[in-house]
Motif scaffolding. Sequence first.
Motif, mmCIF file in Angstrom:
data_model
loop_
_atom_site.group_PDB
_atom_site.id
_atom_site.type_symbol
_atom_site.label_atom_id
_atom_site.label_comp_id
_atom_site.label_asym_id
_atom_site.label_seq_id
_atom_site.Cartn_x
_atom_site.Cartn_y
_atom_site.Cartn_z
ATOM 1 N N GLU A 97 -41.472 -14.318 11.835
ATOM 2 C CA GLU A 97 -41.810 -13.778 10.514
ATOM 3 C C GLU A 97 -41.505 -14.762 9.401
ATOM 4 O O GLU A 97 -42.097 -14.714 8.337
ATOM 5 N N TYR A 98 -40.544 -15.666 9.681
ATOM 6 C CA TYR A 98 -40.104 -16.579 8.621
ATOM 7 C C TYR A 98 -40.218 -18.022 9.095
ATOM 8 O O TYR A 98 -39.880 -18.352 10.225
ATOM 9 N N LYS A 99 -40.713 -18.899 8.214
ATOM 10 C CA LYS A 99 -40.745 -20.336 8.472
ATOM 11 C C LYS A 99 -40.082 -21.072 7.318
ATOM 12 O O LYS A 99 -40.271 -20.724 6.151
ATOM 13 N N SER A 159 -35.349 -16.124 13.429
ATOM 14 C CA SER A 159 -36.547 -15.290 13.356
ATOM 15 C C SER A 159 -37.390 -15.425 14.615
ATOM 16 O O SER A 159 -37.957 -14.454 15.115
ATOM 17 N N ALA A 160 -37.464 -16.638 15.170
ATOM 18 C CA ALA A 160 -38.272 -16.886 16.370
ATOM 19 C C ALA A 160 -37.660 -16.250 17.607
ATOM 20 O O ALA A 160 -38.375 -15.782 18.501
ATOM 21 N N PHE A 161 -36.323 -16.224 17.660
ATOM 22 C CA PHE A 161 -35.642 -15.709 18.850
ATOM 23 C C PHE A 161 -34.738 -14.534 18.478
ATOM 24 O O PHE A 161 -33.548 -14.510 18.800
ATOM 25 N N LYS A 162 -35.318 -13.574 17.787
ATOM 26 C CA LYS A 162 -34.549 -12.463 17.231
ATOM 27 C C LYS A 162 -33.941 -11.555 18.288
ATOM 28 O O LYS A 162 -32.982 -10.835 18.017
ATOM 29 N N ASP A 163 -34.492 -11.560 19.503
ATOM 30 C CA ASP A 163 -33.989 -10.662 20.544
ATOM 31 C C ASP A 163 -32.973 -11.324 21.457
ATOM 32 O O ASP A 163 -32.515 -10.710 22.426
ATOM 33 N N LEU A 164 -32.622 -12.563 21.177
ATOM 34 C CA LEU A 164 -31.667 -13.278 22.020
ATOM 35 C C LEU A 164 -30.308 -13.327 21.334
ATOM 36 O O LEU A 164 -30.214 -13.590 20.145
ATOM 37 N N LYS A 203 -33.300 -8.664 9.959
ATOM 38 C CA LYS A 203 -32.755 -7.378 9.530
ATOM 39 C C LYS A 203 -32.722 -7.261 8.008
ATOM 40 O O LYS A 203 -32.125 -6.337 7.464
ATOM 41 N N MET A 204 -33.394 -8.194 7.356
ATOM 42 C CA MET A 204 -33.362 -8.204 5.900
ATOM 43 C C MET A 204 -34.318 -7.176 5.314
ATOM 44 O O MET A 204 -35.362 -6.857 5.906
ATOM 45 N N ASP A 205 -33.962 -6.678 4.167
ATOM 46 C CA ASP A 205 -34.801 -5.725 3.442
ATOM 47 C C ASP A 205 -35.927 -6.499 2.755
ATOM 48 O O ASP A 205 -35.685 -7.385 1.950
ATOM 49 N N GLY A 206 -37.152 -6.176 3.086
ATOM 50 C CA GLY A 206 -38.293 -6.877 2.503
ATOM 51 C C GLY A 206 -38.826 -7.950 3.440
ATOM 52 O O GLY A 206 -38.497 -7.995 4.623
ATOM 53 N N ASN A 207 -39.624 -8.831 2.908
ATOM 54 C CA ASN A 207 -40.261 -9.884 3.679
ATOM 55 C C ASN A 207 -39.289 -11.053 3.881
ATOM 56 O O ASN A 207 -38.905 -11.716 2.918
ATOM 57 N N PRO A 208 -38.861 -11.327 5.141
ATOM 58 C CA PRO A 208 -37.903 -12.416 5.371
ATOM 59 C C PRO A 208 -38.391 -13.758 4.855
ATOM 60 O O PRO A 208 -37.579 -14.606 4.464
ATOM 61 N N ALA A 209 -39.707 -13.982 4.860
ATOM 62 C CA ALA A 209 -40.249 -15.255 4.380
ATOM 63 C C ALA A 209 -39.883 -15.522 2.926
ATOM 64 O O ALA A 209 -39.778 -16.669 2.496
ATOM 65 N N LYS A 238 -34.355 -17.169 -0.468
ATOM 66 C CA LYS A 238 -33.680 -16.815 -1.719
ATOM 67 C C LYS A 238 -32.195 -16.574 -1.472
ATOM 68 O O LYS A 238 -31.333 -17.008 -2.247
ATOM 69 N N SER A 239 -31.898 -15.893 -0.348
ATOM 70 C CA SER A 239 -30.516 -15.592 0.001
ATOM 71 C C SER A 239 -29.719 -16.866 0.263
ATOM 72 O O SER A 239 -28.596 -17.026 -0.228
ATOM 73 N N MET A 240 -30.302 -17.790 1.030
ATOM 74 C CA MET A 240 -29.592 -19.021 1.389
ATOM 75 C C MET A 240 -29.397 -19.939 0.185
ATOM 76 O O MET A 240 -28.354 -20.583 0.036
#
Length: 476
Positions: free
Chosen positions: A410-412, A63-68, A225-231, A236-238
């Motif tokens: 966006e997510y911690k 989430s912190a380095f989403k463009d790399l 790229k997740m649907d909804g709030n990644p936080a 929940k996904s993991m």
Amino acid sequence: MDNSQKKIKWYMLSFMCFSTLWGFGNVVNGYMYFNGLQVIFSWVWMFALYFVPYALMVGELGSAFKDLGGGVTSWVQETTGPKVAYYAGWTYWACHVTYIASKGSGGLKALSWMVFQDAETYDTFPTLYVQLATLAVFLFFCWVASRGLNPLKKLATLAGSSMFVMSILYILLMFAAPVINPNGGFAQLDFSNWLPTFDVSYFTNLSILVFAVGGIEKISPYVNKMDGNPAKQFPKSMIFAAVMVIVCAIFGTIAMGMMFDPAVVFESAESQTAYIANGAYWAFEKLGEYYGVGNLLMIIYAACNAIGQFSTLVVSIDAPLRMLLDDPNTRQYVPKQLLKQNDVGAYINGIWMVIILSGSIILAQTFVPGAASVLAQLNKLNSVCMPLRYVWVFFAYIMLRKASGKFAREYKFVKNNGVALFFGFFCLILTLFCCITGMYSPDPFTIVLNVVTPVVLTALGLILPAIRKAQDAKEA
């Protein structure tokens, strides 16, 4: 196209994570190294204390380095600097040296089961001939990689998917077998002795479990790229993925317990080695007997495994090398000779380095008595070397949280910085502990190989920047 259609649902990411992480080999290794059903205890604590925090930390880094797009190397580059990023990139590449050495042996073993349909034929071949054949296979696929010919890359994905399906199929068919064939001669399950003995063997084999649950950083690009709030959606996904994996680990272990009596498996060091090398094939062979289809299921599994081993061999020669030498942050510390590309764009001298290092491991094992021992030895060597790349994930996470205000995300994993740093250090130390203790073996040759290999690769990684610095100074 509506952007919502491009978003990944939380459960889709769970299945992506599950399918890339888990395989039947993990069930077999856990059962064979941790005294049968006793491994269930170890699987539970490993997932709760290591895998779940690991996955959630990877989510925060992604989430912190989403463009790399460089993965761990990019994370270290951003949080620390290019020199340390080079060491991260080097470690990722160097870990594949032992992995590459094992793929040829694994592929030949699978082909042997397909053709001879037994363990004895392959295991009675002189080790010298087996390793020379392995070397020939390895050199052929190095030539394939050097010509830019990677026809097996798509097969790698197909084989990985089919192996995943086979592992799930095994569990389902094995639990149904007693109903369909009640007189199949199943082993008695004994859950009375469920707590493992915390002895030298237990702690020196923990690297097997760390190796099994590692590699989750591959899913980091999908966090944002997740649907909804990644936080909310990512953890929940993991956690759902972890639940699926632990369920498969437990039920897969129980299924193995219905087939193999631990008293027989662990009767001697030789029998345990034989089961480590052949247990997966024996499992599908027995499954075929229960269902009256002979060796059909075993042959299908062996075919999937052979394709997977050889296709992974090609990808592992080519992809990690390109990741190391294509990256401008790491290539500035690599001697210029290694940056040489041939007419098809392959790093030809880099491939020669792979040939020398991986080929040396293959040739060193000509002195090992028995082909089954070679496979067991390579399995343990991989469990020592491959998890070393996970250390850089935790290092990057620690550095991210130390400079927490510098990087927006966006997510911690957790809001509290102290808790985050505790888990970062805990996972890093546990990984190093398992890799170091995993080097131990009662066999002197094995322990020498387990110690010398990472030491040589680390030393080489330290020497190369010095060579490049001298080259740059000479040109200046």
